[in-house]
Design a protein around this motif. Structure first.
Motif, mmCIF file in Angstrom:
data_model
loop_
_atom_site.group_PDB
_atom_site.id
_atom_site.type_symbol
_atom_site.label_atom_id
_atom_site.label_comp_id
_atom_site.label_asym_id
_atom_site.label_seq_id
_atom_site.Cartn_x
_atom_site.Cartn_y
_atom_site.Cartn_z
ATOM 1 N N ASN A 28 -1.633 -1.695 -7.574
ATOM 2 C CA ASN A 28 -2.225 -2.151 -6.312
ATOM 3 C C ASN A 28 -3.729 -1.868 -6.289
ATOM 4 N N GLU A 29 -4.511 -2.800 -6.810
ATOM 5 C CA GLU A 29 -5.962 -2.626 -6.843
ATOM 6 C C GLU A 29 -6.559 -2.634 -5.447
ATOM 7 N N VAL A 30 -5.941 -3.354 -4.508
ATOM 8 C CA VAL A 30 -6.441 -3.377 -3.126
ATOM 9 C C VAL A 30 -6.369 -1.982 -2.516
ATOM 10 N N GLU A 31 -5.276 -1.289 -2.759
ATOM 11 C CA GLU A 31 -5.109 0.070 -2.210
ATOM 12 C C GLU A 31 -6.147 1.023 -2.770
ATOM 13 N N ILE A 32 -6.355 0.986 -4.084
ATOM 14 C CA ILE A 32 -7.272 1.952 -4.691
ATOM 15 C C ILE A 32 -8.714 1.674 -4.294
ATOM 16 N N GLU A 33 -9.077 0.408 -4.094
ATOM 17 C CA GLU A 33 -10.437 0.068 -3.675
ATOM 18 C C GLU A 33 -10.719 0.545 -2.257
ATOM 19 N N ALA A 34 -9.666 0.633 -1.444
ATOM 20 C CA ALA A 34 -9.842 1.060 -0.055
ATOM 21 C C ALA A 34 -9.938 2.578 0.086
ATOM 22 N N ILE A 79 -15.555 10.742 -10.530
ATOM 23 C CA ILE A 79 -14.642 10.238 -9.497
ATOM 24 C C ILE A 79 -14.273 8.785 -9.770
ATOM 25 N N ALA A 80 -15.243 8.000 -10.223
ATOM 26 C CA ALA A 80 -14.972 6.600 -10.564
ATOM 27 C C ALA A 80 -13.963 6.499 -11.705
ATOM 28 N N ARG A 81 -14.055 7.424 -12.654
ATOM 29 C CA ARG A 81 -13.092 7.436 -13.757
ATOM 30 C C ARG A 81 -11.697 7.779 -13.244
ATOM 31 N N TRP A 82 -11.611 8.737 -12.327
ATOM 32 C CA TRP A 82 -10.319 9.076 -11.729
ATOM 33 C C TRP A 82 -9.758 7.881 -10.950
ATOM 34 N N ARG A 83 -10.627 7.170 -10.253
ATOM 35 C CA ARG A 83 -10.198 5.999 -9.475
ATOM 36 C C ARG A 83 -9.535 4.968 -10.390
ATOM 37 N N ARG A 84 -10.134 4.711 -11.558
ATOM 38 C CA ARG A 84 -9.554 3.744 -12.501
ATOM 39 C C ARG A 84 -8.208 4.240 -13.024
ATOM 40 N N ARG A 85 -8.119 5.527 -13.267
ATOM 41 C CA ARG A 85 -6.862 6.068 -13.804
ATOM 42 C C ARG A 85 -5.736 6.007 -12.782
ATOM 43 N N LEU A 86 -6.065 6.113 -11.503
ATOM 44 C CA LEU A 86 -5.040 6.134 -10.458
ATOM 45 C C LEU A 86 -4.435 4.763 -10.172
ATOM 46 N N VAL A 87 -4.931 3.738 -10.834
ATOM 47 C CA VAL A 87 -4.304 2.417 -10.759
ATOM 48 C C VAL A 87 -3.907 1.940 -12.156
ATOM 49 N N ASP A 88 -3.918 2.888 -13.101
ATOM 50 C CA ASP A 88 -3.639 2.591 -14.508
ATOM 51 C C ASP A 88 -2.171 2.898 -14.815
ATOM 52 N N ARG A 133 10.137 12.602 -9.424
ATOM 53 C CA ARG A 133 8.820 12.472 -10.045
ATOM 54 C C ARG A 133 8.248 11.074 -9.825
ATOM 55 N N ILE A 134 9.081 10.056 -9.933
ATOM 56 C CA ILE A 134 8.623 8.681 -9.700
ATOM 57 C C ILE A 134 8.097 8.537 -8.278
ATOM 58 N N ARG A 135 8.808 9.116 -7.323
ATOM 59 C CA ARG A 135 8.364 9.045 -5.924
ATOM 60 C C ARG A 135 7.030 9.765 -5.725
ATOM 61 N N GLN A 136 6.917 10.938 -6.329
ATOM 62 C CA GLN A 136 5.673 11.689 -6.200
ATOM 63 C C GLN A 136 4.499 10.906 -6.777
ATOM 64 N N LEU A 137 4.686 10.342 -7.969
ATOM 65 C CA LEU A 137 3.600 9.604 -8.619
ATOM 66 C C LEU A 137 3.254 8.333 -7.863
ATOM 67 N N SER A 138 4.258 7.679 -7.293
ATOM 68 C CA SER A 138 3.994 6.475 -6.513
ATOM 69 C C SER A 138 3.154 6.788 -5.283
ATOM 70 N N ASP A 139 3.366 7.983 -4.693
ATOM 71 C CA ASP A 139 2.551 8.417 -3.551
ATOM 72 C C ASP A 139 1.099 8.661 -3.959
ATOM 73 N N ILE A 140 0.912 9.217 -5.158
ATOM 74 C CA ILE A 140 -0.429 9.614 -5.597
ATOM 75 C C ILE A 140 -1.184 8.445 -6.211
ATOM 76 N N PHE A 141 -0.530 7.716 -7.090
ATOM 77 C CA PHE A 141 -1.163 6.558 -7.726
ATOM 78 C C PHE A 141 -1.136 5.359 -6.779
ATOM 79 N N ALA A 142 -2.026 4.426 -6.999
ATOM 80 C CA ALA A 142 -1.992 3.153 -6.277
ATOM 81 C C ALA A 142 -1.088 2.197 -7.045
ATOM 82 N N SER A 194 -3.011 -6.446 -18.643
ATOM 83 C CA SER A 194 -4.190 -7.153 -18.131
ATOM 84 C C SER A 194 -3.973 -7.420 -16.647
ATOM 85 N N LEU A 195 -4.598 -6.618 -15.799
ATOM 86 C CA LEU A 195 -4.427 -6.787 -14.357
ATOM 87 C C LEU A 195 -5.090 -8.051 -13.844
ATOM 88 N N VAL A 196 -5.956 -8.647 -14.654
ATOM 89 C CA VAL A 196 -6.536 -9.944 -14.277
ATOM 90 C C VAL A 196 -5.445 -10.993 -14.198
#
Length: 331
Positions: A79-85, A126-135, A50-59, A10-12
């Motif tokens: 990092n929801e702030v990063e993905i929103e930007a 794209i919105a679905r991808w955005r949610r996944r990239l901070v999941d 792999r962890i480094r690569q994913l950290s670069d791609i995901f927020a 729960s990111l809340v």
């Protein structure tokens, strides 16, 4: 009964989570396998890269990690702030580094869509991808699937490499975050794989000290990837986001805890209590109990009783495992 991931994350309530994955069938993630006689130490570097690569791609930021013989630990920050930007184009670029895209999104990127319905459909993807990239679940999926395929190919076999789903713990406050990070960083010391924190290769604390995950990587290390989530107190206070303490305090705390835990003599090495403990409002005995048994006694979430109650409400739970133990220790 298996719980849905939505009831565990729960990111809340918190962006910080402790994640664990363990191998099956006596499989070795790394190290010397006494059954086959093979050495799989090179797989530790697979994990780090792999962890480094994913950290670069995901927020998602990595606060701590420890890669053991048949399992690994990660402390992650979503990092929801990063993905929103991120712009929609940036989201597409990130997603395409890992997965194949969508034909309608490809046409949108080229400016070939003319109808509002098609544009809306592309933006929804794209919105679905955005949610996944901070999941965190998608981050762990991208990590475990990649390593499983690579290990199975090397072992010339098929089937599961990991024990089902990864385990996760919500870290609801700074006490939980720092004790969990110390627990993760001290795994090699407790397992007698290393004699000190400075020698604990393939851990985040080793990387923070030496600038690389292991001695062999120093000469050829590519440090252009996203660094570990930083400590932002003291000399690093210009950073906008990070762990709100100084690394020197954390290092002293981990070193002190590791010496006591490894030698099974509480408080015998030094009577000096790390200054970070007093900031957190913890005495040395409470800190040591938390750091020593973090992975055994506390499961779904860790934090103060008020924060546990809110987390339970937001995730539809009636009870959080370890609540009574935490109440006795922290209150």
């Amino acid at each position: 009964m298996t719980q849905s991931r939505s009831s565990l994350i729960s990111l809340v309530d918190t962006p910080y989570y402790h994640c664990i994955s363990r191998c099956v069938r006596r499989a070795f993630l790394c190290g010397e396998d006494q059954y086959s006689g093979k050495n799989f130490s090179h797989r530790r570097q697979w994990m780090v890269e792999r962890i480094r690569q994913l950290s670069d791609i995901f927020a998602i930021n990595v606060c701590a990690y420890s890669i053991m013989s048949n399992h690994y630990h990660l402390v992650l920050h979503a990092n929801e702030v990063e993905i929103e930007a991120c712009s929609d184009e940036d989201i597409c670029n990130r997603w395409h580094q890992l997965y194949s895209g969508s034909s309608i999104v490809s046409r949108w990127l080229k400016g070939e869509l003319t109808s509002d319905a098609e544009i809306t459909m592309a933006l929804e993807v794209i919105a679905r991808w955005r949610r996944r990239l901070v999941d965190i679940s998608w981050f762990m999926r991208s990590l475990n699937e990649f390593i499983a395929r690579k290990a199975n190919k090397e072992d010339n076999c098929k089937g599961r490499f990991w024990e089902g789903r990864f385990k996760s713990q919500a870290l609801l406050d700074e006490k939980a975050l720092l004790t969990c990070m110390a627990y993760v960083d001290l795994n090699p010391v407790r397992a007698k794989m290393a004699e000190s924190v400075e020698q604990s290769e393939y851990t985040s604390v080793f990387e923070r000290i030496h600038g690389s995950c292991c001695e062999q990587e120093k000469a050829c290390s590519d440090m252009t990837s996203k660094p570990l989530f930083g400590f932002v107190a003291g000399e690093c206070n210009e950073q906008p986001q990070g762990i709100p303490y100084a690394f020197i305090d954390y290092f002293e705390l981990v070193d002190w805890t590791g010496r006591v835990v490894s030698e099974d003599k509480r408080g015998a090495i030094s009577a000096k209590t790390p200054c970070l403990l007093s900031v957190l409002g913890l005495d040395s005995e409470t800190w040591l109990e938390l750091a020593s048994s973090f992975g055994k006694n506390y499961h779904g979430a860790v934090g103060s009783l008020d924060e546990l109650a809110l987390f339970a409400e937001h995730t539809g739970k009636r009870w959080i495992s370890g609540k009574t133990k935490l109440q006795q220790m922290l209150h």
